[in-house]
Design a protein around this motif. Structure first.
Motif, PDB file in Angstrom:
ATOM      1  N   GLN A 187      21.137  -4.421 -27.961  1.00  0.00           N
ATOM      2  CA  GLN A 187      21.584  -3.206 -27.281  1.00  0.00           C
ATOM      3  C   GLN A 187      20.592  -2.064 -27.486  1.00  0.00           C
ATOM      4  O   GLN A 187      20.273  -1.325 -26.550  1.00  0.00           O
ATOM      5  N   GLN A 202      25.731   2.375 -20.463  1.00  0.00           N
ATOM      6  CA  GLN A 202      26.443   2.793 -19.257  1.00  0.00           C
ATOM      7  C   GLN A 202      25.915   4.113 -18.710  1.00  0.00           C
ATOM      8  O   GLN A 202      25.568   4.213 -17.535  1.00  0.00           O
ATOM      9  N   ASN A 203      25.859   5.163 -19.601  1.00  0.00           N
ATOM     10  CA  ASN A 203      25.424   6.442 -19.055  1.00  0.00           C
ATOM     11  C   ASN A 203      23.940   6.451 -18.720  1.00  0.00           C
ATOM     12  O   ASN A 203      23.506   7.142 -17.790  1.00  0.00           O
ATOM     13  N   ASP A 246      24.237   5.692 -24.139  1.00  0.00           N
ATOM     14  CA  ASP A 246      24.545   4.271 -24.218  1.00  0.00           C
ATOM     15  C   ASP A 246      24.098   3.613 -22.920  1.00  0.00           C
ATOM     16  O   ASP A 246      23.583   4.266 -22.015  1.00  0.00           O
ATOM     17  N   ALA A 281      22.392   3.827 -17.483  1.00  0.00           N
ATOM     18  CA  ALA A 281      22.355   3.131 -16.195  1.00  0.00           C
ATOM     19  C   ALA A 281      22.734   4.082 -15.064  1.00  0.00           C
ATOM     20  O   ALA A 281      22.148   4.040 -13.976  1.00  0.00           O
ATOM     21  N   GLU A 282      23.714   4.960 -15.313  1.00  0.00           N
ATOM     22  CA  GLU A 282      24.105   5.938 -14.307  1.00  0.00           C
ATOM     23  C   GLU A 282      22.965   6.919 -14.027  1.00  0.00           C
ATOM     24  O   GLU A 282      22.695   7.283 -12.883  1.00  0.00           O
TER      25      GLU A 282
END
Length: 309
Positions: free
Chosen positions: A79, A143-144, A141, A146-147
């Motif tokens: 990760q 997710q954010n 992280d 990737a956004e």
């Protein structure tokens, strides 16, 4: 062996017989003591089993926990690697975005196209000087990040589309400017000589004659200059009254004519520039004195040259 006593209680004798024929030893146990011994053996056995079970459980549990920790550490490492990769990509995209934004502004400035710039990358850079910043501190992280990447990629795509539109607008604009520039140098402008107009365009002599150009009085031998770029189509004697004459084709159906020259210094097929000397003033052909007969013809029809002065 057991021996009977009162109350049906038994005593027990344990004989220890050596294998080499030595002295036999007897151990006498009462019934109560024997029972305690048996119970103690059972309890000891159970405790031993429990200890082994607990040790086995602890061993396997520790092994499972160690594997779980290793798996978690590996997952965390993966990760972190992914986060680092996404963060680097986000940084690269932001750099590309800044360059695209600057390129878009430059193209907008060069093309003078009234188009709104997609966004302003300098806004964030001037935040410390011009305004405050705030909000909760949240660690990035997957997710954010990737956004953020998705948003940056969309903005990059918009910039690229806008830059392509601006580039096309600039190409079209340059073509138009080139056409205008080319047209301007191939459109007659000014007079071939400096002097007064001795005979204007149109009807003259009480309407008995139509004059298809203008006559410009000037000293004999004065240089006659082309009024626009073009290609010489006629250079020499004309028997129709023009005397020594030069015709220059400027394209788009426009031709200029210069008559009554004393001599011609260009030849048919020659490309000439505006202001270039093509002949010298004379009084050849149907002429009463030194002057230049100047015509502008559009699609082989004479027009008033004064509109090109």
């Amino acid at each position: 062996m057991p021996s009977e006593k009162k109350g049906h209680n038994y005593d027990y004798t344990i004989k220890l017989i050596p294998g080499n024929g030595g002295t036999v030893r007897n151990i006498h146990l009462t019934s109560k003591l024997f029972k305690y011994g048996i119970v103690s053996l059972i309890v000891s056995a159970l405790l031993l089993i429990a200890v082994f079970c607990f040790a086995g459980y602890t061993f396997f549990s520790n092994k499972v926990d160690k594997q779980t920790i290793e798996d978690l550490q590996n997952a965390n490492a993966i990760q972190q690697e992914k986060l680092t990769e996404l963060a680097q990509k986000a940084t690269q995209l932001q750099d590309s975005l800044d360059k695209l934004n600057a390129a878009e502004k430059e193209l907008k400035s060069l093309s003078n196209v009234d188009a709104q710039t997609t966004d302003d990358s300098s806004a964030g850079q001037n935040a410390d000087a011009n305004g405050g910043q705030g909000g909760p501190v949240i660690a990035p992280d997957v997710q954010n990040l990737a956004e953020v990447l998705d948003n940056l990629e969309k903005r990059v795509a918009i910039h690229q589309e806008n830059i392509e539109n601006l580039r096309q607008a600039l190409v079209t604009q340059r073509k138009q400017q080139s056409f205008i520039s080319e047209k301007s140098i191939t459109t007659p402008l000014g007079m071939p000589v400096n002097g007064p107009i001795s005979s204007p365009y149109g009807f003259r002599w009480n309407g008995t004659d139509f004059h298809p150009g203008v006559d410009i009085a000037v000293d004999y031998g004065s240089p006659i200059r082309a009024t626009a770029d073009g290609v010489v189509t006629t250079a020499g004697w004309n028997s129709g009254g023009y005397g020594n004459m030069v015709d220059i084709d400027h394209g788009n159906g426009i031709v200029t004519r210069y008559g009554h020259a004393s001599s011609v210094v260009v030849s048919a097929g020659q490309h000439v520039k505006r202001g270039q000397v093509i002949a010298y003033v004379g009084s050849t052909g149907f002429s009463t004195g030194p002057h230049v007969h100047y015509e502008v013809r559009v699609n082989d029809r004479p027009v008033n040259p004064a509109s090109y002065f």
